[in-house]
Design a protein around this motif. Structure first.
Motif, PDB file in Angstrom:
ATOM      1  N   GLY A 116       0.851  -1.180   0.000  1.00 30.45           N
ATOM      2  CA  GLY A 116       0.000   0.000   0.000  1.00 30.45           C
ATOM      3  C   GLY A 116       0.891   1.235   0.000  1.00 30.45           C
ATOM      4  N   GLU A 117       0.393   2.331  -0.546  1.00 29.64           N
ATOM      5  CA  GLU A 117       1.256   3.492  -0.775  1.00 29.64           C
ATOM      6  C   GLU A 117       1.859   4.051   0.507  1.00 29.64           C
ATOM      7  OE1 GLU A 117       1.021   7.933  -2.861  1.00 29.64           O
ATOM      8  OE2 GLU A 117      -0.663   6.527  -3.008  1.00 29.64           O
ATOM      9  N   THR A 118       1.047   4.207   1.542  1.00 29.40           N
ATOM     10  CA  THR A 118       1.536   4.847   2.769  1.00 29.40           C
ATOM     11  C   THR A 118       2.594   4.003   3.455  1.00 29.40           C
ATOM     12  OG1 THR A 118      -0.624   5.887   3.070  1.00 29.40           O
ATOM     13  CG2 THR A 118       0.836   5.839   4.985  1.00 29.40           C
ATOM     14  N   LEU A 119       2.305   2.717   3.645  1.00 30.77           N
ATOM     15  CA  LEU A 119       3.249   1.843   4.343  1.00 30.77           C
ATOM     16  C   LEU A 119       4.502   1.615   3.509  1.00 30.77           C
ATOM     17  CD1 LEU A 119       3.906   0.165   6.801  1.00 30.77           C
ATOM     18  CD2 LEU A 119       2.628  -1.745   5.792  1.00 30.77           C
ATOM     19  N   ALA A 120       4.359   1.515   2.197  1.00 32.33           N
ATOM     20  CA  ALA A 120       5.533   1.314   1.336  1.00 32.33           C
ATOM     21  C   ALA A 120       6.520   2.465   1.507  1.00 32.33           C
ATOM     22  CB  ALA A 120       5.104   1.196  -0.121  1.00 32.33           C
ATOM     23  N   MET A 179      10.615  -2.808  13.216  1.00 27.90           N
ATOM     24  CA  MET A 179      10.704  -1.538  12.500  1.00 27.90           C
ATOM     25  C   MET A 179      10.071  -0.401  13.292  1.00 27.90           C
ATOM     26  SD  MET A 179       9.334  -0.542   8.694  1.00 27.90           S
ATOM     27  CE  MET A 179       8.321   0.920   8.663  1.00 27.90           C
ATOM     28  N   GLY A 180       9.022  -0.714  14.059  1.00 24.97           N
ATOM     29  CA  GLY A 180       8.333   0.327  14.804  1.00 24.97           C
ATOM     30  C   GLY A 180       7.512   1.247  13.916  1.00 24.97           C
ATOM     31  N   SER A 195      -1.892   3.740   7.989  1.00 28.18           N
ATOM     32  CA  SER A 195      -2.096   2.859   6.843  1.00 28.18           C
ATOM     33  C   SER A 195      -3.089   1.775   7.215  1.00 28.18           C
ATOM     34  CB  SER A 195      -0.762   2.224   6.437  1.00 28.18           C
ATOM     35  OG  SER A 195      -0.952   1.047   5.689  1.00 28.18           O
ATOM     36  N   MET A 196      -4.045   1.496   6.322  1.00 30.49           N
ATOM     37  CA  MET A 196      -4.984   0.398   6.572  1.00 30.49           C
ATOM     38  C   MET A 196      -4.236  -0.929   6.665  1.00 30.49           C
ATOM     39  SD  MET A 196      -8.447   1.094   4.383  1.00 30.49           S
ATOM     40  CE  MET A 196      -7.607   1.050   2.801  1.00 30.49           C
ATOM     41  N   THR A 197      -3.237  -1.097   5.821  1.00 27.70           N
ATOM     42  CA  THR A 197      -2.449  -2.332   5.853  1.00 27.70           C
ATOM     43  C   THR A 197      -1.790  -2.498   7.212  1.00 27.70           C
ATOM     44  OG1 THR A 197      -1.996  -2.067   3.493  1.00 27.70           O
ATOM     45  CG2 THR A 197      -0.621  -3.628   4.716  1.00 27.70           C
ATOM     46  N   LEU A 198      -1.166  -1.443   7.680  1.00 27.74           N
ATOM     47  CA  LEU A 198      -0.490  -1.476   8.975  1.00 27.74           C
ATOM     48  C   LEU A 198      -1.476  -1.753  10.099  1.00 27.74           C
ATOM     49  CD1 LEU A 198       2.210  -1.067  10.452  1.00 27.74           C
ATOM     50  CD2 LEU A 198       1.637   1.358  10.625  1.00 27.74           C
ATOM     51  N   GLY A 199      -2.671  -1.173  10.015  1.00 27.87           N
ATOM     52  CA  GLY A 199      -3.651  -1.334  11.069  1.00 27.87           C
ATOM     53  C   GLY A 199      -4.147  -2.753  11.242  1.00 27.87           C
ATOM     54  N   ARG A 200      -3.939  -3.594  10.242  1.00 23.82           N
ATOM     55  CA  ARG A 200      -4.413  -4.982  10.316  1.00 23.82           C
ATOM     56  C   ARG A 200      -3.290  -5.958  10.692  1.00 23.82           C
ATOM     57  NH1 ARG A 200      -7.703  -6.378   4.999  1.00 23.82           N
ATOM     58  NH2 ARG A 200      -8.330  -8.141   6.327  1.00 23.82           N
ATOM     59  N   LEU A 201      -2.091  -5.443  10.909  1.00 25.41           N
ATOM     60  CA  LEU A 201      -0.957  -6.313  11.208  1.00 25.41           C
ATOM     61  C   LEU A 201      -0.715  -6.417  12.708  1.00 25.41           C
ATOM     62  CD1 LEU A 201       1.611  -5.115   8.505  1.00 25.41           C
ATOM     63  CD2 LEU A 201       0.181  -7.170   8.435  1.00 25.41           C
ATOM     64  N   LYS A 202      -0.226  -7.584  13.134  1.00 20.58           N
ATOM     65  CA  LYS A 202       0.224  -7.785  14.512  1.00 20.58           C
ATOM     66  C   LYS A 202       1.700  -7.387  14.609  1.00 20.58           C
ATOM     67  CE  LYS A 202      -0.638 -12.180  14.751  1.00 20.58           C
ATOM     68  NZ  LYS A 202      -1.093 -12.461  13.376  1.00 20.58           N
ATOM     69  N   PRO A 203       2.177  -7.068  15.801  1.00 19.27           N
ATOM     70  CA  PRO A 203       3.582  -6.663  15.947  1.00 19.27           C
ATOM     71  C   PRO A 203       4.570  -7.707  15.430  1.00 19.27           C
ATOM     72  CG  PRO A 203       2.358  -6.117  17.931  1.00 19.27           C
ATOM     73  CD  PRO A 203       1.426  -6.925  17.070  1.00 19.27           C
ATOM     74  N   THR A 204       4.204  -8.994  15.497  1.00 23.32           N
ATOM     75  CA  THR A 204       5.124 -10.042  15.067  1.00 23.32           C
ATOM     76  C   THR A 204       4.978 -10.416  13.585  1.00 23.32           C
ATOM     77  OG1 THR A 204       3.531 -11.686  15.857  1.00 23.32           O
ATOM     78  CG2 THR A 204       5.322 -11.068  17.357  1.00 23.32           C
ATOM     79  N   ASP A 205       4.049  -9.757  12.883  1.00 23.55           N
ATOM     80  CA  ASP A 205       3.902 -10.029  11.447  1.00 23.55           C
ATOM     81  C   ASP A 205       5.111  -9.493  10.684  1.00 23.55           C
ATOM     82  OD1 ASP A 205       1.514 -11.332  11.689  1.00 23.55           O
ATOM     83  OD2 ASP A 205       0.281  -9.568  11.219  1.00 23.55           O
ATOM     84  N   PHE A 206       5.458 -10.169   9.617  1.00 26.34           N
ATOM     85  CA  PHE A 206       6.614  -9.762   8.823  1.00 26.34           C
ATOM     86  C   PHE A 206       6.229  -8.714   7.787  1.00 26.34           C
ATOM     87  CE2 PHE A 206       8.157 -14.032  10.103  1.00 26.34           C
ATOM     88  CZ  PHE A 206       9.358 -13.639  10.674  1.00 26.34           C
ATOM     89  N   LEU A 207       6.985  -7.630   7.788  1.00 24.48           N
ATOM     90  CA  LEU A 207       6.932  -6.694   6.676  1.00 24.48           C
ATOM     91  C   LEU A 207       7.805  -7.206   5.538  1.00 24.48           C
ATOM     92  CD1 LEU A 207       7.200  -3.383   8.714  1.00 24.48           C
ATOM     93  CD2 LEU A 207       5.168  -4.261   7.541  1.00 24.48           C
TER      94      LEU A 207
END
Length: 407
Positions: free
Chosen positions: A96-100, A128-129, A134-146
């Motif tokens: 997604g544009e914002t998180l990228a 990464m912190g 970002s909607m994408t970021l909002g659906r991720l858990k802290p341990t999910d891989f970017l």
């Protein structure tokens, strides 16, 4: 001879690329190891110590060892190289544009060694912190891989393989390994050791979708004297064999490719897990798979520059012996009774790395196969593999020769 040239499987090994796993193994867990193509989690410290011993055996025998993360860090000194890699791994469609934008900025802020470690070892949201809206970021858990870890970088043989005067940067079969090729393409394109040097790139289109034409280096054996042996396994397709063969013939680097049909199974992931050259006329093999009735083809190019594939009549070993100009092959089977042989094949008894004619490196645990090799006159140098071996790859899998003599 040229510095960047691999003329055989058994000529004197001069230079080799390895990858010492660290962060990628830390990120390997019971919940993700199958997705990342491992059979289990590994002890990080023990795996590292075993890999250090592998490096030591090679250097003690005159082989120059290059480490992938070090080479990538040196590659990233070039701003062009860093941009080239990040352009192919960080984009709006993936994040997604914002998180990228945030991920890209974070990676660009890292030192070159840390960037290399991150791209090969993985990056979680917590590490990464990230804090963008970002909607994408909002659906991720802290341990999910970017960025997913790539523990299979350990097996440097597969991603790129040198064949005579050139390198094949291979279209990998599994999604978990496709990013590996980006790193190796950057290395061979931008690192000072390779930039502007005289070598051929057999599969040169870096952004091509090779579709079903996949090939991995564990299936490719450089027999020498203009011949190449390729297994069509779980990871290498006939389409991939044809693409690489055409490139080898058109560049004059090979005159014949021998292609073998293999089972499409985890235990026979690549040709070199069941059949590997140890001396000019001597191979180790697993009899349960490498039988006299193994289907075999010979590929050549005719005067109209068209590929011709002719099925070999008789045993595949006769075709290899003819290519090597020897009366017959000496074949050393996996050792022990039927149960011991199956266990040792699973633990990469047949996946040996020759460092000169008749001298090979292998895991010390495969005692029955080692006995068979020594009785056949092969000198065996052993390394520990209690942890590394659980990744399903031996000394040959874990090494990418860059400079090796002809036979």
């Amino acid at each position: 001879m040229k510095d960047l040239y691999v003329g055989s499987e058994v000529g004197k090994l001069r230079k080799v690329l390895l990858h010492r796993p660290q962060l990628s193994l830390k990120h390997l867990t019971p919940s993700n190891f199958e997705t990342l193509l491992f059979d289990d989690v590994l002890r990080i410290d023990q795996a590292g110590a075993e890999h250090d011993r592998f490096q030591q055996v090679l250097t003690e025998n005159g082989v120059e060892v290059l480490l992938l993360n070090d080479m990538l860090a040196e590659t990233f000194i070039s701003a062009e190289a860093k941009k080239w890699v990040l352009d192919r791994q960080i984009n709006h469609y993936r994040f997604g544009e914002t998180l990228a934008t945030e991920v890209r900025q974070y990676l660009e802020s890292l030192s070159n060694p840390d960037l290399a470690e991150c791209l090969t070892g993985g990056l979680t949201l917590a590490e990464m912190g990230a804090c963008s809206k970002s909607m994408t970021l909002g659906r991720l858990k802290p341990t999910d891989f970017l960025i997913e870890p790539i523990p299979n970088h350990l097996f440097t043989r597969d991603t790129s393989c040198w064949i005579y005067g050139g390198v094949s940067m291979n279209p990998m079969a599994k999604p978990a390994r496709k990013r590996e090729t980006v790193h190796l393409r950057a290395l061979y394109q931008f690192h000072p050791m390779f930039k502007n040097k005289d070598f051929i790139n057999y599969l040169s289109d870096c952004d091509c979708n090779y579709d079903n034409a996949t090939i991995e280096g564990g299936d490719v054996l450089v027999l020498g004297r203009g011949n190449v042996l390729i297994g069509m396994s779980e990871r290498t397709t006939p389409q991939g064999v044809e693409q690489l063969s055409r490139a080898l013939f058109k560049t004059g680097q090979a005159k014949k490719v021998i292609a073998l049909e293999l089972p499409k199974s985890r235990s026979c992931m690549h040709l070199d897990t069941v059949f590997t050259q140890m001396d000019l006329d001597c191979f180790t093999y697993y009899p349960e798979i490498m039988r006299n009735d193994t289907d075999c083809w010979e590929l050549t190019m005719n005067n109209q520059e068209q590929l011709e594939a002719n099925r070999v009549q008789g045993c595949f070993t006769d075709a290899i012996a003819k290519a090597l100009d020897v009366p017959e092959l000496r074949l050393v089977p996996t050792g022990g009774d039927i149960f011991e042989a199956e266990r040792e094949q699973w633990n990469d008894a047949n996946n040996v790395l020759a460092i000169e004619p008749g001298v090979v490196v292998t895991y010390e645990r495969n005692v029955n196969t080692i006995k068979n090799m020594e009785q056949a006159g092969i000198k065996v140098l052993t390394i520990p593999g209690e942890e590394l071996g659980r990744g399903r790859g031996g000394a040959r899998c874990m090494s990418c020769p860059i400079s090796r003599d002809d036979i």
